[in-house]
Design an enzyme around this catalytic site. Structure first.
Site, PDB file in Angstrom:
ATOM      1  N   ASP A  34       0.854  -1.190   0.000  1.00 53.53           N
ATOM      2  CA  ASP A  34       0.000   0.000   0.000  1.00 53.53           C
ATOM      3  C   ASP A  34       0.892   1.242   0.000  1.00 53.53           C
ATOM      4  O   ASP A  34       1.895   1.313   0.712  1.00 53.53           O
ATOM      5  CB  ASP A  34      -0.908  -0.002   1.241  1.00 53.53           C
ATOM      6  CG  ASP A  34      -2.051   0.980   1.110  1.00 53.53           C
ATOM      7  OD1 ASP A  34      -3.216   0.534   1.008  1.00 53.53           O
ATOM      8  OD2 ASP A  34      -1.792   2.213   1.100  1.00 53.53           O
ATOM      9  N   ILE A  35       0.501   2.216  -0.784  1.00 51.67           N
ATOM     10  CA  ILE A  35       1.308   3.432  -0.930  1.00 51.67           C
ATOM     11  C   ILE A  35       1.292   4.283   0.356  1.00 51.67           C
ATOM     12  O   ILE A  35       2.218   5.060   0.592  1.00 51.67           O
ATOM     13  CB  ILE A  35       0.810   4.234  -2.165  1.00 51.67           C
ATOM     14  CG1 ILE A  35       1.919   5.108  -2.727  1.00 51.67           C
ATOM     15  CG2 ILE A  35      -0.442   5.015  -1.876  1.00 51.67           C
ATOM     16  CD1 ILE A  35       1.625   5.630  -4.132  1.00 51.67           C
ATOM     17  N   ASN A  92     -12.825  -3.224   2.736  1.00 47.90           N
ATOM     18  CA  ASN A  92     -13.738  -2.088   2.772  1.00 47.90           C
ATOM     19  C   ASN A  92     -14.692  -2.205   1.591  1.00 47.90           C
ATOM     20  O   ASN A  92     -14.269  -2.503   0.472  1.00 47.90           O
ATOM     21  CB  ASN A  92     -12.961  -0.779   2.698  1.00 47.90           C
ATOM     22  CG  ASN A  92     -12.074  -0.566   3.908  1.00 47.90           C
ATOM     23  OD1 ASN A  92     -12.457  -0.888   5.029  1.00 47.90           O
ATOM     24  ND2 ASN A  92     -10.881  -0.045   3.697  1.00 47.90           N
ATOM     25  N   VAL A 101     -11.038   2.798  -3.655  1.00 47.75           N
ATOM     26  CA  VAL A 101     -10.699   2.328  -5.010  1.00 47.75           C
ATOM     27  C   VAL A 101     -11.708   1.259  -5.430  1.00 47.75           C
ATOM     28  O   VAL A 101     -11.852   0.224  -4.754  1.00 47.75           O
ATOM     29  CB  VAL A 101      -9.268   1.756  -5.043  1.00 47.75           C
ATOM     30  CG1 VAL A 101      -8.939   1.246  -6.442  1.00 47.75           C
ATOM     31  CG2 VAL A 101      -8.252   2.802  -4.597  1.00 47.75           C
ATOM     32  N   HIS A 105     -10.457  -5.465  -3.376  1.00 45.64           N
ATOM     33  CA  HIS A 105      -9.123  -5.695  -2.811  1.00 45.64           C
ATOM     34  C   HIS A 105      -9.214  -6.064  -1.346  1.00 45.64           C
ATOM     35  O   HIS A 105     -10.141  -5.657  -0.643  1.00 45.64           O
ATOM     36  CB  HIS A 105      -8.217  -4.463  -2.980  1.00 45.64           C
ATOM     37  CG  HIS A 105      -8.815  -3.178  -2.493  1.00 45.64           C
ATOM     38  ND1 HIS A 105      -9.752  -2.477  -3.220  1.00 45.64           N
ATOM     39  CD2 HIS A 105      -8.611  -2.464  -1.358  1.00 45.64           C
ATOM     40  CE1 HIS A 105     -10.096  -1.387  -2.563  1.00 45.64           C
ATOM     41  NE2 HIS A 105      -9.430  -1.359  -1.412  1.00 45.64           N
ATOM     42  N   HIS A 107      -7.013  -5.828   2.157  1.00 44.16           N
ATOM     43  CA  HIS A 107      -5.860  -5.266   2.863  1.00 44.16           C
ATOM     44  C   HIS A 107      -5.331  -6.345   3.812  1.00 44.16           C
ATOM     45  O   HIS A 107      -6.109  -6.915   4.589  1.00 44.16           O
ATOM     46  CB  HIS A 107      -6.268  -4.075   3.741  1.00 44.16           C
ATOM     47  CG  HIS A 107      -6.796  -2.889   3.006  1.00 44.16           C
ATOM     48  ND1 HIS A 107      -6.060  -1.723   2.853  1.00 44.16           N
ATOM     49  CD2 HIS A 107      -7.987  -2.662   2.404  1.00 44.16           C
ATOM     50  CE1 HIS A 107      -6.787  -0.830   2.188  1.00 44.16           C
ATOM     51  NE2 HIS A 107      -7.971  -1.372   1.910  1.00 44.16           N
TER      52      HIS A 107
HETATM   53  P1  AMP Z   1      -9.807   1.313   0.211  1.00 44.95           P
HETATM   54  O1  AMP Z   1     -10.109   2.521   1.029  1.00 44.95           O
HETATM   55  O2  AMP Z   1     -10.147   0.028   0.890  1.00 44.95           O
HETATM   56  O3  AMP Z   1     -10.383   1.420  -1.186  1.00 44.95           O
HETATM   57  O4  AMP Z   1      -8.219   1.270   0.079  1.00 44.95           O
HETATM   58  C1  AMP Z   1      -7.513   1.775  -1.013  1.00 44.95           C
HETATM   59  C2  AMP Z   1      -6.055   1.716  -0.654  1.00 44.95           C
HETATM   60  O5  AMP Z   1      -5.300   1.859  -1.835  1.00 44.95           O
HETATM   61  C3  AMP Z   1      -5.584   2.805   0.322  1.00 44.95           C
HETATM   62  O6  AMP Z   1      -5.033   2.195   1.491  1.00 44.95           O
HETATM   63  C4  AMP Z   1      -4.512   3.570  -0.496  1.00 44.95           C
HETATM   64  O7  AMP Z   1      -3.433   3.978   0.301  1.00 44.95           O
HETATM   65  C5  AMP Z   1      -4.113   2.518  -1.526  1.00 44.95           C
HETATM   66  N1  AMP Z   1      -3.571   3.039  -2.774  1.00 44.95           N
HETATM   67  C6  AMP Z   1      -4.111   3.996  -3.571  1.00 44.95           C
HETATM   68  N2  AMP Z   1      -3.351   4.168  -4.663  1.00 44.95           N
HETATM   69  C7  AMP Z   1      -2.322   3.290  -4.574  1.00 44.95           C
HETATM   70  C8  AMP Z   1      -1.208   2.979  -5.397  1.00 44.95           C
HETATM   71  N3  AMP Z   1      -0.983   3.622  -6.571  1.00 44.95           N
HETATM   72  N4  AMP Z   1      -0.347   2.018  -4.994  1.00 44.95           N
HETATM   73  C9  AMP Z   1      -0.560   1.377  -3.813  1.00 44.95           C
HETATM   74  N5  AMP Z   1      -1.602   1.614  -3.002  1.00 44.95           N
HETATM   75  C10 AMP Z   1      -2.472   2.565  -3.365  1.00 44.95           C
END
Ligand code: AMP
Length: 122
Positions: A34-35, A92, A101, A105, A107
């Site tokens: 995760d970024i 989520n 996103v 996915h 986590h």
């Molecule tokens: P969610 O809120 O469950 O949709 O989580 C989305 C996750 O994606 C968040 O923890 C962000 O930090 C992560 N994220 C967004 N863009 C990127 C990226 N380019 N590379 C890695 N993680 C990302």
């Protein structure tokens, strides 16, 4: 959640349009850091197919895709060294779930004691 967004950030990672810090990949799943990590270990696991969220994946994915994906999640958790002393997996979903996103996915978080699952609002 509505129609699948063909340009969401995770499908762009799958297409190779933007880079990721890859941890694992097979026929069914891609895992990357995760970024904005929320724990010492914070890996995202995404299916290769176009699914918006948990409900979409559980409803439309084939049995092979579902099995392959969850086997990958288990393998990745093990390969990250998290089986003992444990970890947290979070999915989520939708607006109330805080999903940002719109590509399904999981986590995987660990590397320290993570505390209570949710903090009750004051
Ligand atoms: P969610 O809120 O469950 O949709 O989580 C989305 C996750 O994606 C968040 O923890 C962000 O930090 C992560 N994220 C967004 N863009 C990127 C990226 N380019 N590379 C890695 N993680 C990302």
């Amino acid at each position: 959640m509505g129609a699948y967004d063909e340009n969401n950030i995770f499908v762009r990672i799958l297409r190779g349009d933007i880079p990721c810090d890859k941890f694992y990949e097979d026929e069914y799943a891609l895992a990357f850091n995760d970024i904005h990590p929320k724990a010492p270990v914070h890996v995202l696991v995404i299916p290769k197919g176009a699914y918006t969220d948990l409900q979409d994946f559980g409803t439309r994915a084939t049995a092979e895709e579902i099995t392959g994906f969850y086997r990958a999640v288990s393998r990745i958790s093990k390969d990250l060294g998290l089986e003992e002393p444990g970890f947290r997996a979070i999915i989520n979903t939708g607006v109330n779930g805080g999903q940002e996103v719109p590509h399904f996915h999981v986590h995987i978080l660990g590397g320290r004691a993570l505390g209570p699952m949710l903090v009750r609002p004051a």
